[in-house]
Structures are given as C-alpha cells and as structure tokens.
Design an enzyme around this catalytic site. Sequence first.
Site, PDB file in Angstrom:
ATOM      1  N   ILE A 154      -3.417  -0.786   5.089  1.00 43.86           N
ATOM      2  CA  ILE A 154      -3.159  -0.973   3.647  1.00 43.86           C
ATOM      3  C   ILE A 154      -3.314  -2.255   3.073  1.00 43.86           C
ATOM      4  O   ILE A 154      -3.956  -2.583   2.090  1.00 43.86           O
ATOM      5  CB  ILE A 154      -1.567  -0.416   3.269  1.00 43.86           C
ATOM      6  CG1 ILE A 154      -1.488   0.991   3.463  1.00 43.86           C
ATOM      7  CG2 ILE A 154      -1.119  -0.775   2.054  1.00 43.86           C
ATOM      8  CD1 ILE A 154      -0.194   1.483   3.536  1.00 43.86           C
ATOM      9  N   ASP A 173      -1.603 -11.872  10.273  1.00 44.23           N
ATOM     10  CA  ASP A 173      -1.408 -10.782  11.221  1.00 44.23           C
ATOM     11  C   ASP A 173      -1.650 -11.232  12.595  1.00 44.23           C
ATOM     12  O   ASP A 173      -2.732 -11.565  12.890  1.00 44.23           O
ATOM     13  CB  ASP A 173      -2.434  -9.753  10.821  1.00 44.23           C
ATOM     14  CG  ASP A 173      -2.296  -8.475  11.485  1.00 44.23           C
ATOM     15  OD1 ASP A 173      -2.012  -8.454  12.525  1.00 44.23           O
ATOM     16  OD2 ASP A 173      -2.244  -7.357  10.671  1.00 44.23           O
ATOM     17  N   GLU A 263      18.130   3.203   1.017  1.00 48.93           N
ATOM     18  CA  GLU A 263      17.440   4.163  -0.192  1.00 48.93           C
ATOM     19  C   GLU A 263      18.241   5.552  -0.010  1.00 48.93           C
ATOM     20  O   GLU A 263      18.616   5.878   1.075  1.00 48.93           O
ATOM     21  CB  GLU A 263      16.038   4.218   0.062  1.00 48.93           C
ATOM     22  CG  GLU A 263      15.386   2.998  -0.342  1.00 48.93           C
ATOM     23  CD  GLU A 263      13.922   3.149   0.115  1.00 48.93           C
ATOM     24  OE1 GLU A 263      13.377   4.312   0.330  1.00 48.93           O
ATOM     25  OE2 GLU A 263      12.896   2.094   0.051  1.00 48.93           O
ATOM     26  N   HIS A 281      10.464   3.473  -4.617  1.00 49.98           N
ATOM     27  CA  HIS A 281       9.629   3.776  -3.607  1.00 49.98           C
ATOM     28  C   HIS A 281       8.559   4.784  -4.109  1.00 49.98           C
ATOM     29  O   HIS A 281       8.248   6.157  -3.550  1.00 49.98           O
ATOM     30  CB  HIS A 281      10.477   4.767  -2.441  1.00 49.98           C
ATOM     31  CG  HIS A 281       9.930   4.451  -1.194  1.00 49.98           C
ATOM     32  ND1 HIS A 281      10.512   4.313   0.155  1.00 49.98           N
ATOM     33  CD2 HIS A 281       8.542   4.521  -0.714  1.00 49.98           C
ATOM     34  CE1 HIS A 281       9.722   4.423   1.046  1.00 49.98           C
ATOM     35  NE2 HIS A 281       8.424   4.348   0.741  1.00 49.98           N
TER      36      HIS A 281
END
Length: 531
Positions: A154, A173, A263, A281
């Site tokens: 992503i 990363d 959540e 979300h």
Amino acid sequence: MAPRVLVSDELSETAVQIFRDRGVEVDFQPQLGKDKDKLAEIIGNYDGLAIRSATKATEKLIAAATNLKVIGRAGIGVDNVDIPAASRRGIIVMNTPFGNSITTAEHAIALMFAVARQLPQADASTQAGKWEKSKFMGVEITGKTLGVIGAGNIGSIVCARAIGLKMHVLAYDPFLSKERAEEMGVVKVELDELLAKADFITLHVPMTDKTRGILGAENLAKTKPGVRIINCARGGLVDEAALAEAIKAGHVAGAAFDVFEVEPAKESPLFGLPNVVCTPHLGASTTEAQENVALQVAEQMADYLIKGAVSNAINMPSITAEEAPILKPFIKLADVLGAFVGQVTDEPIKEIEILYDGATANMNTRALTSALLAGLIRTQVADVNMVSAPIMIKEKGIVLSEVKRDKTGVFDGYIKLTVTTESMTRAIAGTVFSDGKPRFIQIKGINLDADVGSHMVYIANTDVPGMIGFIGTTLGEAGVNIANFQLGRDKQGGDAIALLYVDGPIGDDVLAKLTAHPAIRQAKHLVFPVD
C-alpha cells in the site's frame, strides 16, 4: 468426495460461484457468522471457512472445527481469527492483502487533501449557511514533502500517487532496499530524518511490537512544525492522546485518521479538535475492493483444497499452483526423512540442521522444512502437520538451521537431515527418483539406495559374517515377507546398517530376537505414510 466450504459472512454470488466452478461444495449462510453458537454447532462438517469481519474464529470455534483445513479472510485484517489456535490445530489462515491496496492508498491520498484544505469543516460550515471563506485557509500539496512510514504494497502505491502530485517523497522502511527506493523514485531515510523534514506523514505499516506507538510523544516532538499526519493503517500506531496535545499546542497543524486505538471509535482525544478529519475505517470500503477480496479469497481457498496451492497464508509457506505438483514428491521425501529420524531417535533433540543440495536448494525450502519437521515430531504428536510443526519446534527450544548449496554429488538434488541430541548426532539423506518416489540414499554417513515402504525395519550393527542370513531367517520364522533388503557399511568390520522394506508390521517379540544378536545394537520397526 468434494471438499466443503462454509461461507458465514457476506460474499458476492460471483465469489460463491468460483468455489462451485472449482469443484468445491459451498454452503452459503451469510448471516451465520453473527450466531456463534450455531456456527460452532456445525463447523465440524466443513473443510474450509470463508469469512469477512463479522465471523469470529475464536479458540472455542476452532476447537469445534474438527475437519477444518483452511480459514479464508476476505480482507487484510485477521484480528477476528485466533491464529495461534488455528496453527496449533494445523489450520491454514489466509487473507487477501492485495485486494484492497489501491482503495486504501486512494483513501490516504483523499484524507491528505481533506486535511490540507480543511474540506469537511468547510463543507459543514457552508451547508450551515455560513460563508467563512477566510477561515479555511489551506496549503498546497504540490512541492511539499511527504514522509511515508512503510513502503510495502500500500505504501508504494501512495508513493507513486504522491510523485504524480509533484510531491517530494521520503520513505522509511527497514526492508526497503536502496535499489528499490531508486526504482520507486523516493528517497530512503531513517525515521528521525523523515520526522524532521516531512510536511505530511502517512503510515502504512502493520501493527507489531516494533511499530506500536511509532508516533508517540517523543517522536511527535521530533516532527517538523506544522506537519499533518494521516493514518489509514492500524489504530495504535499513533498515540492519539499525545497527538491531540501536539495539535492543541499548535505543533501539528492537522490530522486525518481512518483507524483508531479502539474500534468502533465512540470517543477519541482527537474528536472535536480543529482540522482533524475522521472516517470510520473506510480504507477498504469501495465496491471494487470488496468484490476483489471476495473473489480472491474464493480462488485461494479453492486452489488449496483442490490443488494444494497455498497463497497469502499467515501461518504457512506459500506454494503456487504451478509448483505444487513439482514440490509434492519432495514434500513427501522431507516428511519421511523427518519420520525416520523421529522413530529411531529416543533422546530429546537439541539441534536440527537441514541441508538442501543441488536442485532442492532452488525449491520452496520453507514448505519442505515444514513438512520435514512435521514428520520428525509426528511420533510425539499424532495430529501435527506442516502448519503446526514449526511452532512446536520453536516452543520446544530446538535450534533449527538450514543450509543451501550447489550440486556436490551424483544426484541432481537431495535433502539431508542431521539432528543432535545430548549424546549423539544422527543423519539421513534422501532424494526423489524419476518415478516420483522418495529414496533413502545415506544413513549415518553410509551410502545405500532404499525404497521407502509403509513398513520398514532398520538395523544398526557391527559388520560381521552371517548377518544377512540371521536377519532373513529371523523374519522368515516370524512370517514376515521381505520386499526389499538394502545393506551398507563404512568399512569391513566397522559400522553397518540394514534397511528392509517388509509387507506388514513387526511385533516387539521379533525385534527382541533381532537385538539378541551380539552384533546388533538397534532394531526398529518404522512406519511411513507413503501408500
């Protein structure tokens, strides 16, 4: 008999039809996931379970799933699956990490625009009949620096979109190579440099012990004044309370969040703050993404149940549909090598070394290692398999190592297993011949060529005359027919072994007669699942 799959959450009819087209029997009950008691009552009838987020594959449910081989989650998150429990039961857990990648990346870009131009607040103000043009002064995206934490699937899409928007992109990363960064057109940096230089920061990493709270109070203090932060990855990557304080202090200019520490998010320190955009979300919530992940999970599960192919598994090495038929005989070989050592070794194993020589070194060795470990500990745990075996080996504290090398002998490729206990080291090697059947080619450093049968007798002895006659006579008197008899020795009068393929099981009384011979140190009846 066709494998059976239960679909307990909403999947499209097209996805359900994929199962049917591949030869899988489907029971489509999209509301069943909400009834945990009914689900537990019937789950034992199925080989596969296809779910979204409503179904909770708990330890209790998995315990009732006596025939279950695979759980497929249509989506990337597997928070609703007890993966350790599934792994212990040998159930493969698959997800679909790529089906919603574009959708999630687009949502991150959309939130970046929203927080840059205060779009939700401006919309609410305008629809309330106000015209507060001067109140909602925004900033341009063009020419700004975007810091991307996590440049995987992503994150790399976000990088590409940002470059298209004429942004400068910094990527943090640990797994991103310099070459890959150059190919993407981004600058690979350490986290502190990203924090200090980025005008916008977006997160695209999984939740792990290392990433939890990666943007806590300490790191937020290192960010560039006026930074805007976007999180469409996982709640808890950012300390919401610390971020709220940074926004109130004016250090952080705004934030856009699609995920939260708890959540459904009924409350958060971020709610009600100026220039904070929140969505429930929605990262994967597009028509295209929901259909993509449904189709993908159906294809993956069907490929596994019908062909043995494993893809996008959380707890199992991937095996492509193309390599499955090639790998299958070597998986069987690995299994019997492990089973041999497991049956002839009586002491606890401390170390395991697996050597992949020649062609085997270029195969899917993760799958081969899993199969070998399953065979090795099956004598101790009957229901172990390729999923659960590596976990059990790790839990036992056994040191595991793999060695790969180019072809060194007459065989195109072979596998050698060496185990070490407190008092001894034992090794066995095997290969697969053109008939696709496994063969033992070396035991304890002694070369031989032995077929693998369902029932075998292994004998370790001192090389003395008359041994063949004694073994043959002893088994013949017991009514045991010998299908194949292989011998080997390291030198005349030295260590020798005999490996016999027999037509049926051998009783302890026969083994006792064999070991009564003064030259025989060990005699074992071995069983292999090869027929």
